[in-house]
Scaffold this active site. Structure first.
Site, short mmCIF file in Angstrom:
data_model
loop_
_atom_site.label_atom_id
_atom_site.label_comp_id
_atom_site.label_asym_id
_atom_site.label_seq_id
_atom_site.Cartn_x
_atom_site.Cartn_y
_atom_site.Cartn_z
N GLU A 51 0.80 -1.23 0.00
CA GLU A 51 0.00 0.00 0.00
C GLU A 51 0.83 1.28 0.00
O GLU A 51 0.30 2.36 0.25
CB GLU A 51 -0.98 0.03 1.18
CG GLU A 51 -2.36 -0.49 0.86
CD GLU A 51 -2.43 -2.00 0.67
OE1 GLU A 51 -3.48 -2.47 0.20
OE2 GLU A 51 -1.48 -2.74 0.96
N TYR B 296 3.44 2.07 2.04
CA TYR B 296 4.03 2.47 3.31
C TYR B 296 5.54 2.22 3.29
O TYR B 296 6.10 1.81 2.29
CB TYR B 296 3.34 1.74 4.46
CG TYR B 296 1.91 2.18 4.67
CD1 TYR B 296 1.61 3.47 5.10
CD2 TYR B 296 0.85 1.31 4.43
CE1 TYR B 296 0.29 3.88 5.29
CE2 TYR B 296 -0.47 1.71 4.61
CZ TYR B 296 -0.74 3.00 5.04
OH TYR B 296 -2.03 3.41 5.20
N ARG C 166 2.79 -8.60 4.39
CA ARG C 166 1.84 -8.04 3.41
C ARG C 166 2.64 -7.54 2.21
O ARG C 166 3.26 -6.48 2.26
CB ARG C 166 1.03 -6.91 4.06
CG ARG C 166 -0.06 -6.31 3.17
CD ARG C 166 -1.32 -7.15 3.21
NE ARG C 166 -2.40 -6.46 2.49
CZ ARG C 166 -3.29 -5.67 3.07
NH1 ARG C 166 -3.24 -5.43 4.37
NH2 ARG C 166 -4.24 -5.10 2.35
N HIS D 226 -1.67 3.81 -1.88
CA HIS D 226 -2.73 4.77 -1.56
C HIS D 226 -2.77 5.94 -2.54
O HIS D 226 -3.80 6.59 -2.70
CB HIS D 226 -2.59 5.28 -0.13
CG HIS D 226 -3.00 4.27 0.90
ND1 HIS D 226 -4.19 3.58 0.83
CD2 HIS D 226 -2.37 3.83 2.03
CE1 HIS D 226 -4.29 2.76 1.87
NE2 HIS D 226 -3.20 2.89 2.61
N GLN E 8 -18.80 4.19 3.01
CA GLN E 8 -19.40 5.41 3.55
C GLN E 8 -19.29 5.55 5.06
O GLN E 8 -19.21 6.66 5.57
CB GLN E 8 -20.87 5.49 3.11
CG GLN E 8 -21.03 5.72 1.62
CD GLN E 8 -22.49 5.78 1.20
OE1 GLN E 8 -23.34 6.26 1.94
NE2 GLN E 8 -22.79 5.28 0.02
#
Length: 667
Positions: free
Chosen positions: A164, A166, A214, A252, A339
């Site tokens: 992601e 990081y 990961r 991201h 949401q």
């Protein structure tokens, strides 16, 4: 019924009871004053519901690695002691849990951020400082220290967040690692950081401790890892002691949707399938897996050894248990809307779930048997009414659910017809089964009668909304103008040129529906977003191919500024990018002059323009439907207003369902 999904997984020194990994989610409880006790209750319900292995939200191994100045850290003995309440809650029900260790690197939202190189992330406010070799070694030591403390806290393992975008990912990729020392340059040097980190962790935790890595298998950014890079790192990770390889998809900062409801189910399992043959340790696949049927298919076809699901366990903590009991139709399915979970977290609020407001509120929103059982009328079988009626009935009240239409669902029945929102159908299915399960007396094709309502102990008005009418010359012409509800419900023919008045969530949905390509497969979707399924390009990305719609569509709003994002904080950019790719005209600062046979006359700036629309679609908001409002006061304190009938505004299913459950829990 699900032999692959429910099959135990032997890790040698321990065994997982099934192939389900509850993926890491930041909930906001990690930093809450009483957060660990609330977090323990949250994880306990999921462990009780049968999850094989839970991974917590990310905790930083040191101060500089925090996501924000007050984000959660796990680096001291006191942290380990405080976390015992979490591990004990999970172990009480035979579950296992791993602590995720996450160093934000250049994604940190504070001025003390560090990374492989001093390159500012496009989504960050601060440029990181480049780590010295001493700082790199100290960071590796910090990870090892946190892993050791995690073991002492009772965790069964740790997950090292290497995807992601990081810190670990930042060392791996040429995009963010411009170093020329032993920690950068060639790929072998760039992957030194994760390898040394795993070695250090394994050394302090010993052999009988789970280490999950990961691994970013598809970066979806320029200058990301190649397939060969991913395989090489996976093999080296296995050699140095990783127990399980989990999959990460997309950084991201990548401008490609990876988990939103627009993403097809199981859209990225093919990536894990390509990597799996190159290692002998278990490999986990992830993203948009939300039913046991989908998970079983993925495992049976050999795409992975385990499936990771995160948000589905916000929606239903008993997901696995219901699958074991052959009750999958009773699972409250995640609809991928973001949401109440991600949108809340990005606003600094506690996460929850649109379809399950109890998520992350287990100690506060309690559903307990009613002391005094009452006769309750709920008017309206939309999301708010359904949530309220089933909660009331679950507690033992006698509930009549009165619906004027011939079907339940309300606005969700319209939403599920929008491309990319088909999952909303699952919520209607869930509530239909809940009505039967809880014994709600459903009265369809039944307009509410006020005199009959006066006979109930409590009356709940959840009568929903209807389209707001505008005062524009020519708006009453049925040949030229249609409201969004009629358009979606009746599939109205719109011609080749369509003007949409209103650029909120509904206007964006309508534009998406009208411009959606016909018969789109997963491969079509991947191609539309520039994802290289052959993995021949670094990061798995090739230039976006624009595929303009055959329709000419205008989406307009009165206010100036950006148009086309809709209400979702984490999904708005997806809607906007989709419409732009399809050639939709997005116009802000528009005044509407009149509608006639020639089309829609607008004022843009000080200039009058004609949009030659064959059809004008009204998506300019909603108003509450409030039958016999003038008589409500006669019902006194026994009358309750929820959902769209309470506040129309932009359609807000999060509030509607939450109000329904909260009222149902209280009466």
């Amino acid at each position: 019924m699900y032999p692959h999904l429910l099959k135990p997984l032997d890790l040698g020194f321990t065994q997982l009871r099934n192939r389900v990994l509850m993926g890491s989610m930041h909930t906001g409880l990690e930093e809450h004053k009483e957060g660990l006790h609330k977090l323990a209750a949250f994880y306990e319900e999921r462990a009780k519901g049968g999850v094989g292995l839970i991974v917590t939200g990310g905790f930083s191994p040191n101060l500089r690695g925090r996501l924000s100045p007050f984000s959660a850290e796990f680096s001291r003995p006191k942290h380990a002691k405080e976390h015992q309440v979490v591990t004990e809650a999970v172990h009480k029900h035979g579950g296992k849990i791993a602590l995720q260790l996450l160093h934000a690197g250049r994604y940190a939202m504070h001025p003390f951020s560090q990374s492989a190189s001093s390159m500012k992330a496009p989504i960050a406010k601060f440029a990181p400082s480049e780590m010295s070799e001493r700082q790199i070694l100290n960071t590796i030591e910090a990870f090892a220290n946190s892993a050791s403390l995690a073991k002492s806290a009772g965790y069964d393992g740790v997950e090292l967040m290497g995807s992601e975008g990081y810190l670990i990912n930042q060392f791996i990729c040429k995009r963010t690692n411009m170093r020329y020392d032993d920690w950068g340059g060639t790929y072998k040097k760039r992957m030194r950081f994760p390898i040394e980190l795993v070695k250090a962790v394994r050394e302090v935790v010993g052999k009988d401790f789970i280490i999950i890595f990961r691994l970013s298998m598809l970066d979806l950014v320029e200058e990301g890892s190649t397939f060969e890079d991913v395989v090489m790192l996976a093999q080296e990770l296995e050699k140095v002691g990783v127990t399980i390889i989990n999959t990460g998809i997309g950084w991201h900062e990548a401008r490609i949707p990876t988990i939103a409801t627009q993403v097809p189910r199981g859209a990225f399992t093919w990536v894990t399938e390509k990597v799996k043959p190159y290692v002998s340790i278990p490999v986990v696949t992830c993203n948009r897996i939300n039913t046991p049927e989908e998970a079983e298919r993925i495992l049976s076809e050999g795409h992975a050894d385990m499936v990771s699901m995160a948000r589905p366990f916000l929606a239903d903590p008993e997901f696995v248990l219901k699958a074991e009991q052959s009750r999958s139709q009773h699972i409250n399915t995640c609809i991928g809307c973001n949401q109440a979970c991600l949108d809340n977290v990005f606003k600094g609020k506690r996460a929850s779930c649109l379809v399950n407001p109890r998520a992350c509120h287990e100690t506060e929103l309690l559903i307990e048997p009613a002391k005094n059982k009452k006769r309750v009328a709920v008017v309206g079988a939309g999301p708010a009414g359904l949530a309220c009626a089933t909660t009331l009935a679950e507690r033992g009240h006698h509930v009549d659910l009165i619906e004027k239409n011939d079907r339940i669902g309300g606005q969700f029945r319209l939403a599920m017809q929008i491309p990319g929102k088909e999952e909303f159908r699952e919520t209607i299915r869930y509530f239909a089964n809940r009505l039967d399960e809880t014994g709600v007396n459903l009265l369809l094709d039944t307009p509410a009668d006020f005199e009959q309502l006066k006979e109930y102990d409590e009356v709940v008005m959840a009568s929903g909304v209807e389209p707001r009418k505008l005062n524009i010359e020519g708006i009453d012409n049925p040949e030229k103008v249609v409201d969004y509800q009629t358009l979606i419900r009746e599939k109205t023919h719109v011609g080749n040129n369509v003007a949409i008045i209103g650029a909120g969530g509904i206007g964006i949905d309508v534009a998406t529906m009208l411009t959606e390509p016909v018969h789109q497969t997963l491969d079509d979707w991947l191609h539309d977003w520039g994802i290289d399924k052959q993995l021949e390009h670094p990061g798995g990305l090739f230039p976006f191919p624009d595929a303009e719609s055959e329709l000419n569509v205008w989406v307009m709003q009165r206010k100036k500024g950006r148009v086309g994002k809709g209400p979702g904080k984490t999904t708005g950019w997806i809607h906007k990018r989709t419409l732009e790719k399809r050639g939709v005209n997005l116009l802000g600062g528009i005044q509407y002059e009149k509608i006639d046979d020639d089309g829609l006359h607008i004022i843009k700036g000080k200039k009058i323009e004609l949009l030659p629309a064959d059809k004008v679609v009204i998506c300019a908001g909603q108003v509450s439907v409030r039958p016999f409002e003038e008589k409500w006061q006669e019902l006194g304190e026994h009358f309750h207003l929820i959902g769209g009938a309470d506040v129309a505004g932009e359609l807000d299913a999060v509030r509607a369902i939450r109000q329904g459950v909260e009222l149902g829990a209280k009466l």
